[in-house]
Write an enzyme that holds these catalytic residues in place. Structure first.
Site, PDB file in Angstrom:
ATOM      1  N   VAL A 156       0.919  -1.096   0.002  1.00 16.71           N
ATOM      2  CA  VAL A 156       0.102   0.071  -0.019  1.00 16.71           C
ATOM      3  C   VAL A 156       0.695   1.242   0.074  1.00 16.71           C
ATOM      4  O   VAL A 156       2.003   1.551   0.848  1.00 16.71           O
ATOM      5  CB  VAL A 156      -0.800   0.028   1.232  1.00 16.71           C
ATOM      6  CG1 VAL A 156      -1.824   1.310   1.267  1.00 16.71           C
ATOM      7  CG2 VAL A 156      -2.014  -1.109   1.191  1.00 16.71           C
ATOM      8  N   GLU A 157       0.542   2.086  -0.892  1.00 22.85           N
ATOM      9  CA  GLU A 157       1.363   3.428  -0.978  1.00 22.85           C
ATOM     10  C   GLU A 157       0.863   4.382   0.101  1.00 22.85           C
ATOM     11  O   GLU A 157      -0.487   4.878  -0.404  1.00 22.85           O
ATOM     12  CB  GLU A 157       1.414   3.860  -2.414  1.00 22.85           C
ATOM     13  CG  GLU A 157       2.100   2.834  -3.356  1.00 22.85           C
ATOM     14  CD  GLU A 157       2.195   3.598  -4.982  1.00 22.85           C
ATOM     15  OE1 GLU A 157       2.638   4.733  -4.988  1.00 22.85           O
ATOM     16  OE2 GLU A 157       1.103   2.973  -5.313  1.00 22.85           O
ATOM     17  N   VAL A 158       1.526   4.969   0.669  1.00 21.39           N
ATOM     18  CA  VAL A 158       0.915   6.004   1.868  1.00 21.39           C
ATOM     19  C   VAL A 158       1.514   7.378   1.259  1.00 21.39           C
ATOM     20  O   VAL A 158       2.701   7.529   1.012  1.00 21.39           O
ATOM     21  CB  VAL A 158       1.282   5.696   3.321  1.00 21.39           C
ATOM     22  CG1 VAL A 158       0.987   7.044   4.027  1.00 21.39           C
ATOM     23  CG2 VAL A 158       0.595   4.464   3.762  1.00 21.39           C
ATOM     24  N   LEU A 175       3.853   6.183  -6.909  1.00 25.86           N
ATOM     25  CA  LEU A 175       4.894   5.386  -7.742  1.00 25.86           C
ATOM     26  C   LEU A 175       4.472   4.285  -8.651  1.00 25.86           C
ATOM     27  O   LEU A 175       4.734   4.361  -9.818  1.00 25.86           O
ATOM     28  CB  LEU A 175       5.589   4.743  -6.493  1.00 25.86           C
ATOM     29  CG  LEU A 175       6.438   5.385  -5.647  1.00 25.86           C
ATOM     30  CD1 LEU A 175       7.162   4.839  -4.534  1.00 25.86           C
ATOM     31  CD2 LEU A 175       7.281   6.575  -6.235  1.00 25.86           C
TER      32      LEU A 175
END
Ligand SMILES: NC(=O)c1ccc[n+]([C@@H]2O[C@H](COP(=O)([O-])OP(=O)(O)OC[C@H]3O[C@@H](n4cnc5c(N)ncnc54)[C@H](O)[C@@H]3O)[C@@H](O)[C@H]2O)c1
Length: 318
Positions: free
Chosen positions: A155-157, A193
């Site tokens: 998971v991208e935070v 990203l």
């Protein structure tokens, strides 16, 4: 399976992402409330969850007896206020439109507890912009789950300009408790990203198709059976290190000038969209999709993802 105490999660939006985010948390023993726009929306979400649980059970990734317990952790509701009541973490997964998300968060924020973290599962919009109209944007951030969220590990935070460090660190803790690997995107960039990398490849794939270099099916094979096999093990930098940086440097030198720099979708994609051939959900896109083909592909993809998921869980337990 972890049955320790977890704070409650509220998921707003019950579509492709909402139902699988809810399932990811329930599999990790979180109590979950899932909000959808209509009984039909929620019924579809429940059916999709059942199918995913079936596949997990068939693949030996979830004991039969656990299925019911996982489902029992999820409450389905059409009430936004009941959904977010008492939730430590609220995750929004509604349509990807900035104006919609801004208005949505302005309306939802007053319903949330004062300490709740408020997250959007946007695919690439600016978190600063998304939470602009909230009274307290310090507690807002993007948590970009990948589809299907119950099996994709990362998971991208993405914090916005106003997000506090405390919010980021609580978000990371929550994701860890969900068994996810989280990374923090240090600077807001469109697409974060993963989608930047994905769309760089998608742009080049469209360019190769437009130029008649190969068919869509062969371009897919070239990605699936080369990069696809390797990327799950080594990302671009580790791959370059292993291939030799002098080699990658030399190839970059002659290849970069010939790569696509298009600023728009290719004409083949635009034509399909204009014809309503929107891919799997419309029965036709770059490929023809019958219901059976669709179901079979989803199962194949989930089966392989489940193998990785079990491997990841094994190494986390080790
Ligand atoms: N589909 C993906 O692969 C993917 C992956 C990562 C992130 N995302 C992001 O997750 C979010 C949701 O995408 P999705 O694919 O789950 O969409 P979706 O269309 O499958 O589901 C959207 C859900 O939002 C709700 N909804 C629909 N219209 C609404 C409205 N006008 N107001 C409030 N709620 C409404 C409904 O519950 C609906 O089921 C988007 O921001 C998207 O960019 C999608």
């Amino acid at each position: 399976m972890d049955d320790g105490h977890h704070e409650a999660l509220a998921v707003l939006g019950a579509g492709t992402m909402g139902h699988s985010i809810a399932l990811a948390a329930a599999l990790a023993a979180w109590p979950v409330r899932l909000w959808g726009v209509s009984p039909r929306d929620l019924e579809t979400a429940r059916r999709r969850m059942l199918r995913k649980l079936d596949t997990l059970t068939e693949e030996g990734a979830l004991p039969d007896a656990e299925r019911g317990r996982v489902l029992a952790r999820i409450d389905f509701t059409e009430s936004q206020s009941w959904c977010v009541e008492g939730a430590a973490l609220v995750v929004e997964a509604t349509p990807e439109d900035l104006g919609h998300k801004q208005a949505f968060f302005r309306a939802v924020e007053p319903l949330c507890g004062p300490d709740a973290i408020i997250a959007s599962n946007s695919s690439g919009l600016s978190p600063t912009a998304i939470f602009q109209q909230m009274t307290c944007p310090t507690r807002g951030l993007v948590m970009h789950f990948w589809n299907p969220a119950h099996l994709m590990p990362l998971v991208e935070v993405v914090p916005g300009h106003h997000t506090t460090r405390g919010t980021v660190s609580r978000a990371l803790d929550s994701l860890r408790q969900m068994g996810k690997q989280a990374i923090v995107v240090r600077r807001e960039v469109p697409g974060y990203l993963g989608n930047r990398l994905q769309y760089a490849l998608f742009r080049e794939a469209q360019y190769l198709l437009e130029q008649g270099v190969a068919s869509a099916a062969d371009i897919d094979l070239a990605a699936e059976l080369t990069l696809g096999r390797r990327l799950g093990l080594t990302g671009p930098f580790r791959t370059a290190d292993m291939g030799g940086l002098d080699v990658f440097h030399a190839i970059s030198g002659y290849l970069f000038p010939s790569l696509s720099t298009e600023h728009e979708s290719g004409s083949a994609l635009r034509a399909l969209v204009d014809q309503g051939a929107l891919g799997e959900k419309a029965g036709r896109g770059f490929y023809a999709w019958s219901d059976e083909a669709s179901r079979a592909m989803e199962r194949t993809r989930e089966r392989d993802l489940i193998r990785w998921w079990m491997r990841d869980r094994g190494s986390a337990d080790a």
